[in-house]
Design an enzyme around this catalytic site. Structure first.
Site, PDB file in Angstrom:
ATOM      1  N   ARG A 122       0.828  -1.220   0.000  1.00  0.00           N
ATOM      2  CA  ARG A 122       0.000   0.000   0.000  1.00  0.00           C
ATOM      3  C   ARG A 122       0.857   1.263   0.000  1.00  0.00           C
ATOM      4  NH1 ARG A 122      -4.908  -2.185   3.757  1.00  0.00           N
ATOM      5  NH2 ARG A 122      -6.144  -2.884   2.001  1.00  0.00           N
ATOM      6  N   LYS A 127     -19.568 -14.707   1.235  1.00  0.00           N
ATOM      7  CA  LYS A 127     -20.553 -13.706   1.678  1.00  0.00           C
ATOM      8  C   LYS A 127     -21.498 -13.300   0.550  1.00  0.00           C
ATOM      9  CE  LYS A 127     -17.072 -11.982   4.592  1.00  0.00           C
ATOM     10  NZ  LYS A 127     -15.992 -11.589   3.707  1.00  0.00           N
ATOM     11  N   GLY A 182      -9.517  -9.948  -1.560  1.00  0.00           N
ATOM     12  CA  GLY A 182      -8.243 -10.424  -1.023  1.00  0.00           C
ATOM     13  C   GLY A 182      -7.875 -11.838  -1.429  1.00  0.00           C
ATOM     14  N   GLY A 222     -13.746  -3.620  -0.838  1.00  0.00           N
ATOM     15  CA  GLY A 222     -15.075  -3.052  -0.567  1.00  0.00           C
ATOM     16  C   GLY A 222     -15.453  -1.977  -1.566  1.00  0.00           C
TER      17      GLY A 222
HETATM   18  P1  AMP Z   1     -15.457 -13.804   0.511  1.00  0.00           P
HETATM   19  O1  AMP Z   1     -14.802 -12.933   1.529  1.00  0.00           O
HETATM   20  O2  AMP Z   1     -16.937 -13.642   0.457  1.00  0.00           O
HETATM   21  O3  AMP Z   1     -14.817 -13.679  -0.860  1.00  0.00           O
HETATM   22  O4  AMP Z   1     -15.224 -15.301   0.993  1.00  0.00           O
HETATM   23  C1  AMP Z   1     -13.974 -15.919   0.995  1.00  0.00           C
HETATM   24  C2  AMP Z   1     -14.075 -17.234   1.725  1.00  0.00           C
HETATM   25  O5  AMP Z   1     -15.041 -18.038   1.092  1.00  0.00           O
HETATM   26  C3  AMP Z   1     -12.821 -18.058   1.758  1.00  0.00           C
HETATM   27  O6  AMP Z   1     -12.296 -18.069   3.051  1.00  0.00           O
HETATM   28  C4  AMP Z   1     -13.281 -19.462   1.340  1.00  0.00           C
HETATM   29  O7  AMP Z   1     -12.802 -20.496   2.167  1.00  0.00           O
HETATM   30  C5  AMP Z   1     -14.778 -19.367   1.471  1.00  0.00           C
HETATM   31  N1  AMP Z   1     -15.486 -20.302   0.600  1.00  0.00           N
HETATM   32  C6  AMP Z   1     -15.330 -20.478  -0.720  1.00  0.00           C
HETATM   33  N2  AMP Z   1     -16.107 -21.480  -1.152  1.00  0.00           N
HETATM   34  C7  AMP Z   1     -16.774 -21.957  -0.090  1.00  0.00           C
HETATM   35  C8  AMP Z   1     -17.730 -22.998   0.108  1.00  0.00           C
HETATM   36  N3  AMP Z   1     -18.149 -23.751  -0.902  1.00  0.00           N
HETATM   37  N4  AMP Z   1     -18.205 -23.196   1.352  1.00  0.00           N
HETATM   38  C9  AMP Z   1     -17.772 -22.443   2.392  1.00  0.00           C
HETATM   39  N5  AMP Z   1     -16.874 -21.432   2.272  1.00  0.00           N
HETATM   40  C10 AMP Z   1     -16.396 -21.194   1.049  1.00  0.00           C
END
Ligand code: AMP
Length: 399
Positions: free
Chosen positions: A36, A198, A352, A375
């Site tokens: 950064r 999420k 990330g 974000g």
């Molecule tokens: P996000 O911050 O929404 O991009 O979520 C990232 C996280 O999603 C990572 O830590 C992954 O381990 C998790 N993730 C990806 N695929 C799955 C899944 N099928 N079930 C549960 N967690 C997941």
């Protein structure tokens, strides 16, 4: 179009530069990743070369309005000195008040004053107008280069910009213009890949991108809310019950707009969310009860990579599976490789985990644009206006 630092005359002027120096520090206050800071160098160099008296401000961590010594910006001075060895750099032990004003007044052209963590004052996150006024008192111009916090309505972002002539720095300008440029005028086929856990963070992105993209590939934990919306059994997979109805509406909307939403046809599944669980492949149509879908399966990988190969514009946000567990990391790795391999496409990667997987595979240099603000980039993809950009002065007609 917003004014950039090239549109303002800063010779001998005090410029308050809002940056995102929210860097990770270890327990000894040592910076563990200086990306950064390095990304900010072109803007700092430019402003100094134009004779500005540069006052730099940032937040670091979440001190919640208290002075937390481990979240002081003082250790960053050493880093700045190593990058700008010939520049006089001072540190102010606060970010507002008479002593800081004195230091700002004494600053000479071509010098830097780094202010203490903005979030040591609770007024920063509350967008307190008196606090914004105190910050504005330090300078003649305000420059916002903190893309990572551009979606926040904080005093040092939207508050000060209303009180001083303003412009965006190179980093902010590049992020906003690249992302908006691609969204406004995508070369087709325009393929979006979404994953991660999420759903609520990304479902509004689907809502906006249905109006712009040709294909939306959905993997990761997100996919199961959409599969449930289509009536499939998803076992114990991640589900966002609150958004199943919205997912249903999005699937109908996409169909009416002839936008393809492509969901996994097979999965790597486990019986528990654990790093030593055995991965078993199941088709969507035969998803067994009691199992968790933790990665996209090989057939889905081949479908997704086929779309990515043909794409001329790509947006990727979020891993395709629980990539932290080796046996569920294939989907994310193959998608990363497919995105990087397509040299004809302009690819924008945010979030990330997606960026980390590209870096791990040493593919990050092959990507058209890696967004520094997870974000903030999501907000732009959603079609929202960023408070940190909205308040910046517009270019004049003949500029
Ligand atoms: P996000 O911050 O929404 O991009 O979520 C990232 C996280 O999603 C990572 O830590 C992954 O381990 C998790 N993730 C990806 N695929 C799955 C899944 N099928 N079930 C549960 N967690 C997941």
């Amino acid at each position: 179009m917003k004014k950039t630092i090239e549109d303002i005359e800063v010779q001998n002027k005090r410029v308050l530069l809002r940056v995102d120096f929210n860097v990770p520090l270890d327990e000894n206050g040592k910076i563990t990743d200086d990306t950064r800071i390095k990304k900010e160098v072109p803007t700092i160099k430019y402003l100094l070369s134009k004779g500005a008296k540069l006052i730099i401000c940032s937040h670091l961590g979440r001190p919640d309005g208290k002075v937390v010594p481990s979240l002081s910006l003082e250790p960053l001075i050493k880093k700045l000195v190593s990058i700008f060895p010939t520049i006089k750099i001072k540190f102010a032990f606060d970010c507002v008040g008479p002593q800081v004003e004195k230091l700002a007044k004494e600053l000479k052209s071509g010098e830097i004053l780094l202010l203490e963590n903005l979030r040591f004052h609770i007024e920063e996150e509350k967008n307190d107008p008196i606090f914004a006024k105190k910050l504005a008192k330090l300078a003649d111009f305000y420059v916002d280069d903190a893309f990572g916090t551009a979606h926040r309505n904080h005093a040092s972002i939207s508050g000060v910009a209303r009180l001083l002539p303003s412009a965006v720095g190179f980093l902010m300008g590049k992020e906003v213009n690249t992302i908006l440029g691609v969204l406004e005028n995508p070369v087709r086929p325009f393929v979006v890949v979404l994953g991660g856990a999420k759903v609520s963070d990304k479902i509004y992105m689907v809502l906006n991108l249905i109006k712009k993209a040709d294909v939306i590939l959905i993997g990761g934990g997100m996919a199961y809310t959409f599969l449930k919306a289509k009536g499939y059994e998803i076992g114990n997979s991640l589900i966002d019950e609150e958004n199943v109805e919205l997912a249903k509406e999005l699937l109908i909307e996409a169909e009416s707009k002839k936008v393809k939403i492509v969901l996994p046809v097979d999965h790597k599944c486990g019986t528990a969310f654990s790093s030593d669980v055995k991965a078993k492949r199941y088709k969507t149509k035969k998803f067994p009860k009691g199992y968790i879908g933790m990665d996209i399966g090989p057939k889905t990988i081949s479908i997704f990579t086929r779309y990515l190969k043909k794409a001329r514009t790509i947006i990727w946000n979020g891993p395709m599976g629980v990539f932290e567990f080796e046996q569920f990391s294939q989907g994310t790795e193959k998608v990363a490789r497919a995105v990087a391999r397509n040299k004809k496409a302009k690819a924008i990667v945010g979030g990330g985990d997606s960026i980390a997987s590209l870096k791990l595979l040493e593919l990050d240099k092959k990507i058209y644009h890696i967004s520094t603000g997870g974000g903030a980039s999501l907000k732009l993809f959603e079609g929202s206006i960023l408070p940190g950009v909205e308040v910046i002065d517009n270019k004049e007609e003949n500029e």
